[in-house]
Design a protein around this motif. Sequence first.
Motif, PDB file in Angstrom:
ATOM      1  N   LEU A  19      40.802  43.499  49.815  1.00  0.00           N
ATOM      2  CA  LEU A  19      40.050  42.468  50.530  1.00  0.00           C
ATOM      3  C   LEU A  19      39.272  43.067  51.699  1.00  0.00           C
ATOM      4  CD1 LEU A  19      42.685  39.578  50.602  1.00  0.00           C
ATOM      5  CD2 LEU A  19      40.566  39.666  49.260  1.00  0.00           C
ATOM      6  N   LEU A  20      39.896  43.987  52.415  1.00  0.00           N
ATOM      7  CA  LEU A  20      39.216  44.604  53.553  1.00  0.00           C
ATOM      8  C   LEU A  20      38.074  45.501  53.086  1.00  0.00           C
ATOM      9  CD1 LEU A  20      42.276  45.444  55.844  1.00  0.00           C
ATOM     10  CD2 LEU A  20      40.741  43.472  55.948  1.00  0.00           C
ATOM     11  N   ARG A  21      38.281  46.216  51.974  1.00  0.00           N
ATOM     12  CA  ARG A  21      37.194  47.048  51.435  1.00  0.00           C
ATOM     13  C   ARG A  21      36.023  46.197  50.951  1.00  0.00           C
ATOM     14  NH1 ARG A  21      41.462  49.615  48.991  1.00  0.00           N
ATOM     15  NH2 ARG A  21      40.939  48.753  46.957  1.00  0.00           N
ATOM     16  N   SER A  22      36.328  44.970  50.512  1.00  0.00           N
ATOM     17  CA  SER A  22      35.269  44.109  49.991  1.00  0.00           C
ATOM     18  C   SER A  22      34.445  43.464  51.097  1.00  0.00           C
ATOM     19  CB  SER A  22      35.875  43.016  49.096  1.00  0.00           C
ATOM     20  OG  SER A  22      36.575  42.051  49.876  1.00  0.00           O
ATOM     21  N   GLY A  23      34.860  43.658  52.353  1.00  0.00           N
ATOM     22  CA  GLY A  23      34.033  43.158  53.451  1.00  0.00           C
ATOM     23  C   GLY A  23      34.690  42.166  54.375  1.00  0.00           C
ATOM     24  N   LEU A  24      35.910  41.693  54.057  1.00  0.00           N
ATOM     25  CA  LEU A  24      36.590  40.791  54.970  1.00  0.00           C
ATOM     26  C   LEU A  24      36.993  41.534  56.242  1.00  0.00           C
ATOM     27  CD1 LEU A  24      38.996  38.576  52.813  1.00  0.00           C
ATOM     28  CD2 LEU A  24      36.848  37.922  53.877  1.00  0.00           C
ATOM     29  N   ALA A  25      36.906  40.853  57.362  1.00  0.00           N
ATOM     30  CA  ALA A  25      37.338  41.434  58.626  1.00  0.00           C
ATOM     31  C   ALA A  25      38.850  41.317  58.756  1.00  0.00           C
ATOM     32  CB  ALA A  25      36.656  40.719  59.786  1.00  0.00           C
ATOM     33  N   GLU A 141      36.983  29.835  41.614  1.00  0.00           N
ATOM     34  CA  GLU A 141      36.129  30.990  41.877  1.00  0.00           C
ATOM     35  C   GLU A 141      36.581  31.710  43.145  1.00  0.00           C
ATOM     36  OE1 GLU A 141      33.474  33.950  41.786  1.00  0.00           O
ATOM     37  OE2 GLU A 141      33.957  32.564  40.158  1.00  0.00           O
ATOM     38  N   ARG A 142      36.987  30.941  44.150  1.00  0.00           N
ATOM     39  CA  ARG A 142      37.471  31.553  45.385  1.00  0.00           C
ATOM     40  C   ARG A 142      38.720  32.384  45.106  1.00  0.00           C
ATOM     41  NH1 ARG A 142      39.313  27.496  49.890  1.00  0.00           N
ATOM     42  NH2 ARG A 142      37.322  26.574  49.256  1.00  0.00           N
ATOM     43  N   ALA A 143      39.629  31.842  44.291  1.00  0.00           N
ATOM     44  CA  ALA A 143      40.849  32.572  43.961  1.00  0.00           C
ATOM     45  C   ALA A 143      40.538  33.857  43.192  1.00  0.00           C
ATOM     46  CB  ALA A 143      41.780  31.684  43.132  1.00  0.00           C
ATOM     47  N   MET A 144      39.661  33.760  42.202  1.00  0.00           N
ATOM     48  CA  MET A 144      39.355  34.938  41.386  1.00  0.00           C
ATOM     49  C   MET A 144      38.651  36.016  42.189  1.00  0.00           C
ATOM     50  SD  MET A 144      38.318  33.041  37.791  1.00  0.00           S
ATOM     51  CE  MET A 144      38.064  34.564  36.882  1.00  0.00           C
ATOM     52  N   SER A 145      37.881  35.612  43.191  1.00  0.00           N
ATOM     53  CA  SER A 145      37.166  36.601  43.999  1.00  0.00           C
ATOM     54  C   SER A 145      38.135  37.496  44.768  1.00  0.00           C
ATOM     55  CB  SER A 145      36.209  35.914  44.959  1.00  0.00           C
ATOM     56  OG  SER A 145      36.912  35.223  45.980  1.00  0.00           O
ATOM     57  N   LEU A 146      39.346  37.000  45.035  1.00  0.00           N
ATOM     58  CA  LEU A 146      40.318  37.800  45.779  1.00  0.00           C
ATOM     59  C   LEU A 146      40.653  39.090  45.050  1.00  0.00           C
ATOM     60  CD1 LEU A 146      42.842  35.030  46.907  1.00  0.00           C
ATOM     61  CD2 LEU A 146      40.982  36.028  48.237  1.00  0.00           C
ATOM     62  N   LEU A 147      40.897  38.993  43.742  1.00  0.00           N
ATOM     63  CA  LEU A 147      41.314  40.181  42.989  1.00  0.00           C
ATOM     64  C   LEU A 147      40.153  40.902  42.333  1.00  0.00           C
ATOM     65  CD1 LEU A 147      44.792  39.066  41.724  1.00  0.00           C
ATOM     66  CD2 LEU A 147      44.264  41.120  42.999  1.00  0.00           C
ATOM     67  N   ARG A 148      38.954  40.313  42.365  1.00  0.00           N
ATOM     68  CA  ARG A 148      37.785  41.095  41.944  1.00  0.00           C
ATOM     69  C   ARG A 148      37.555  42.262  42.893  1.00  0.00           C
ATOM     70  NH1 ARG A 148      34.815  36.056  40.867  1.00  0.00           N
ATOM     71  NH2 ARG A 148      34.953  35.610  38.636  1.00  0.00           N
ATOM     72  N   SER A 149      38.110  42.177  44.101  1.00  0.00           N
ATOM     73  CA  SER A 149      38.013  43.295  45.035  1.00  0.00           C
ATOM     74  C   SER A 149      38.813  44.498  44.551  1.00  0.00           C
ATOM     75  CB  SER A 149      38.509  42.876  46.424  1.00  0.00           C
ATOM     76  OG  SER A 149      39.883  42.528  46.393  1.00  0.00           O
ATOM     77  N   CYS A 150      39.706  44.282  43.567  1.00  0.00           N
ATOM     78  CA  CYS A 150      40.569  45.359  43.064  1.00  0.00           C
ATOM     79  C   CYS A 150      40.373  45.603  41.573  1.00  0.00           C
ATOM     80  CB  CYS A 150      42.035  45.027  43.320  1.00  0.00           C
ATOM     81  SG  CYS A 150      42.464  44.665  45.018  1.00  0.00           S
ATOM     82  N   GLY A 151      39.308  45.072  40.980  1.00  0.00           N
ATOM     83  CA  GLY A 151      39.094  45.270  39.548  1.00  0.00           C
ATOM     84  C   GLY A 151      38.412  44.085  38.910  1.00  0.00           C
ATOM     85  N   ARG A 152      38.895  43.676  37.738  1.00  0.00           N
ATOM     86  CA  ARG A 152      38.290  42.594  36.975  1.00  0.00           C
ATOM     87  C   ARG A 152      39.199  41.376  36.953  1.00  0.00           C
ATOM     88  NH1 ARG A 152      34.643  44.694  31.934  1.00  0.00           N
ATOM     89  NH2 ARG A 152      33.525  46.316  33.082  1.00  0.00           N
ATOM     90  N   ALA A 153      38.587  40.206  36.755  1.00  0.00           N
ATOM     91  CA  ALA A 153      39.342  38.957  36.728  1.00  0.00           C
ATOM     92  C   ALA A 153      38.783  38.054  35.640  1.00  0.00           C
ATOM     93  CB  ALA A 153      39.258  38.268  38.085  1.00  0.00           C
TER      94      ALA A 153
END
Length: 265
Positions: A19-25, A141-153
């Motif tokens: 999540l942090l790598r994907s841009g969250l502070a 979509e919000r839920a799936m975006s969480l783990l798209r930061s670590c691969g595919r969903a």
Amino acid sequence: MTIAIFGAGVMGETLLSGLLRSGLAPGEVVITERRADRAAELEAKYGVRALTNAEGAAVADVLVFVVKPQDMTALLAEIGDQIAPGNLVVSLAAGVPTQAIAAGLPEGTPVVRVMPNTPALVDQGMAAFSRGAHVTDEQMERAMSLLRSCGRAIEVPEGYQNAVTAISGSGPAYVFYVVEAMIEAGVVLGLPRETATELTVQTLFGAATMIRETGTHPTVLREQVTSPGGTTAAALRTLDDHKVRAAFVSAIEAAARRSRELAET
């Protein structure tokens, strides 16, 4: 939006770092962890706050449960009255149905269930999401975006989750098992272990990349490698003689059965 990750073990930390790598502070993410030393370690490493379960639930818009299935009942009892209308719950607890989680939360709380896998550690994870009652498309979509930061969903019906667990949740272990066997075979044949490892790992990576990038069915790709009367044909005949394909199918069926059993306990 504030995301609270309940349970900061390996998968919890994997999600946090993704999540942090994907841009969250760091200020947008909080964690909960029973071990004070582990909580302090993650606060120092990522700059996030570590809170109690009740505190995390009180400040979060999205609550991500990364706890063991047997700990879910206690967690729900502890935070249930802290869930506000509009909060979204995302559960990574293996085998726990959305209905069982929702039963411990305020009426109408949307719950999404997900089965991730360990390659999320290197941003190559595969996560399958299932929506429970009351989950909107936007929340999904919000839920799936969480783990798209670590691969595919992907989204699947919840009835598929036992099969998903058997294929992709447990799947990395099957691959590692085969890799171990190939490396040991190389050593038996006289190769240094380091050489056998490099040959095996790059072969695996290359074969997986071919499947993904060419879109060609694996049967076709296998046949392209298998010359009549050649070395590959000899190896594959031996695998067939030992019913390796059938053993894999039986093993994955066993994993799915066990997933169902865990859900019923």
